[in-house]
Design an enzyme around this catalytic site. Structure first.
Site, PDB file in Angstrom:
ATOM      1  N   MET A 169       0.829  -1.203   0.000  1.00  0.00           N
ATOM      2  CA  MET A 169       0.000   0.000   0.000  1.00  0.00           C
ATOM      3  C   MET A 169       0.868   1.259   0.000  1.00  0.00           C
ATOM      4  O   MET A 169       1.866   1.349   0.709  1.00  0.00           O
ATOM      5  CB  MET A 169      -0.880  -0.023   1.256  1.00  0.00           C
ATOM      6  N   SER A 190       3.940  -6.494   2.182  1.00  0.00           N
ATOM      7  CA  SER A 190       2.760  -6.027   2.890  1.00  0.00           C
ATOM      8  C   SER A 190       1.507  -6.604   2.222  1.00  0.00           C
ATOM      9  O   SER A 190       1.426  -7.811   2.042  1.00  0.00           O
ATOM     10  CB  SER A 190       2.739  -4.492   2.940  1.00  0.00           C
ATOM     11  N   GLN A 191       0.539  -5.771   1.783  1.00  0.00           N
ATOM     12  CA  GLN A 191      -0.686  -6.331   1.212  1.00  0.00           C
ATOM     13  C   GLN A 191      -0.407  -7.139  -0.054  1.00  0.00           C
ATOM     14  O   GLN A 191      -1.174  -8.033  -0.420  1.00  0.00           O
ATOM     15  CB  GLN A 191      -1.713  -5.240   0.936  1.00  0.00           C
ATOM     16  N   HIS A 244       7.939  -2.485  10.077  1.00  0.00           N
ATOM     17  CA  HIS A 244       7.323  -3.005   8.859  1.00  0.00           C
ATOM     18  C   HIS A 244       8.195  -2.810   7.620  1.00  0.00           C
ATOM     19  O   HIS A 244       8.605  -1.684   7.293  1.00  0.00           O
ATOM     20  CB  HIS A 244       5.971  -2.312   8.655  1.00  0.00           C
ATOM     21  N   ASP A 286       6.717  -4.403  14.327  1.00  0.00           N
ATOM     22  CA  ASP A 286       5.806  -3.779  13.364  1.00  0.00           C
ATOM     23  C   ASP A 286       4.865  -2.801  14.046  1.00  0.00           C
ATOM     24  O   ASP A 286       4.160  -3.151  14.996  1.00  0.00           O
ATOM     25  CB  ASP A 286       5.005  -4.864  12.642  1.00  0.00           C
TER      26      ASP A 286
END
Length: 304
Positions: free
Chosen positions: A38, A113-114, A287, A231
Site C-alpha cells: 500500500m 505487505s498487502q 514493517h 511492526d
C-alpha cells in the site's frame, strides 16, 4: 567412398570433442515476480526498484525480475493500491503473468505487505504459470483490525481511507472498491466479516470451502512468511504468520496452529508445515525494514 570416410571421421571427431567438453553445471535462475504494498508502486527506486536490483545482484545469472504494475503508469499503480477492487487486481495480474513468455516455466513470488496476501490469492486462483516459492513480507493473511499509519507520501488518500473505514468497512460500496476494507477483519463481529468480506473471507475459506484453493496452494515448493517483530503498521502483527485476535475482543491473539484454518487444514497450511514446506521467519524491525544482509541470509536460498 572417400567422401563417406571423411564424413564419418568428422562426425567421430565432433563426438569426441563433445564428450570431453566441460558440462555446464549452471541453470538459469527462475524469474521473480514482485508485488508492492500500500502506498507504493512497481518502480519506486527507493523500494521496489531497490529490491529488484538486490535480487539481480544476489541471484545473478541474468535473472528476470517482474515488478507488477496495476494501471498505465506509476501514479495509477499507486492509487489502485487503495482504490481498485482486489479481485479485479487479481484478474489483471493473472492475465499479465499468463501473457509473459518469460514466466511460463514457473516463477518465484515476493509479496510486500498487502502484496503478500494478494500473491497468495494468485497462487490459489491462478495456478498457471506455476508459482514455485512464495515469500510474504509482512502480508496480512488474517487481515487487519486497525489502520495505525499509512506509508508513502500521499497523506490525502490515507486520510480518505481512514474516513471510509470509519464510515463502515463492510458497507457494500466501500467493501467493493476500497482495498483496505477488503482485508479488514473485525474480531468483534466475525459473522458480518465472513458474510460481507468480498476478498479475504473468500481466500481464507471462511464462507464456502473451495478445494481448488487448497490444491493450488499445496503446489508451492515453499511458503515463506516473514513477520516484523517491531511492526507498528500491521494490527495485529501476528496476522503476518496467520495469527489473529481471538473472537469477541481485540487484545489476546491466537497463533496459526490454534486457528480453524490450520486445525481443519482448509488451505493446506498444516500439510505444508508437516512436509517442511512452510517457513516462518522473523525480522527484529519495523514493517518492511530489513537489510541486504538479512535478505541474503534468509531469503536468497528460496530464489536459487
Amino acid at each position: 567412398m572417400v567422401a563417406t570416410t571423411t564424413m564419418e571421421f568428422f562426425l567421430s571427431l565432433v563426438g569426441i570433442l563433445v564428450s570431453f567438453s566441460p558440462k555446464s553445471t549452471y541453470a538459469d535462475p527462475f524469474p521473480v515476480v514482485l508485488w508492492h504494498g500500500m502506498g507504493d508502486s512497481c518502480c519506486n527506486p527507493l523500494s521496489m526498484g531497490s529490491i529488484k536490483k538486490l535480487i539481480e545482484n544476489q541471484v545473478g545469472g541474468g535473472v528476470y525480475v517482474k515488478s507488477l504494475e496495476i494501471g498505465n503508469n506509476i501514479v495509477e499503480d499507486t492509487e489502485n493500491g487503495f482504490l481498485m477492487n482486489v479481485n479485479r487486481q487479481i484478474e489483471i495480474v493473472c492475465d499479465q503473468l499468463q501473457k509473459d513468455p518469460k514466466l511460463q516455466q514457473g516463477y518465484n513470488a515476493l509479496g510486500f505487505s498487502q502484496g503478500g496476501q494478494f500473491l497468495r490469492a494468485i497462487a490459489q486462483r491462478c495456478p498457471l504459470p506455476p508459482m514455485l516459492n512464495l515469500v510474504s513480507f509482512g502480508g496480512q493473511h488474517q487481515g487487519v483490525y486497525g489502520f495505525p499509519r499509512c506509508p508513502g507520501e500521499n497523506q490525502t488518500i490515507c486520510d480518505y481511507v481512514r474516513k471510509l473505514l470509519n464510515v463502515g468497512a463492510y458497507v457494500s460500496w466501500i467493501q467493493n472498491f476500497l482495498v483496505q476494507a477488503e482485508y479488514w477483519h473485525d474480531p468483534l463481529n466475525e459473522e458480518e466479516y465472513k458474510n460481507k468480506s468480498v476478498f479475504l473471507a473468500d481466500i481464507n475459506q471462511e464462507r464456502k470451502f473451495n478445494s481448488t484453493y487448497k490444491d493450488n496452494l499445496l503446489k508451492l515448493k515453499n511458503l515463506v512468511l516473514v513477520m516484523f517483530s517491531e511492526d507498528t503498521m500491521v494490527d495485529p502483527k501476528e496476522s503476518e504468520w496467520f495469527g489473529f485476535y481471538i473472537e469477541g475482543q481485540s487484545k489476546a491473539v491466537y497463533n496459526m496452529t490454534q486457528s480453524k484454518l490450520y486445525q481443519q487444514d482448509l488451505l493446506g497450511l498444516k500439510e505444508l508445515n508437516e512436509s517442511g514446506r512452510l517457513t516462518l521467519l522473523s525480522s527484529p524491525t519495523d514493517h518492511l525494514q530489513f537489510t541486504d544482509a538479512w535478505f541474503e541470509q534468509n531469503i536468497l536460498r528460496f530464489l536459487k
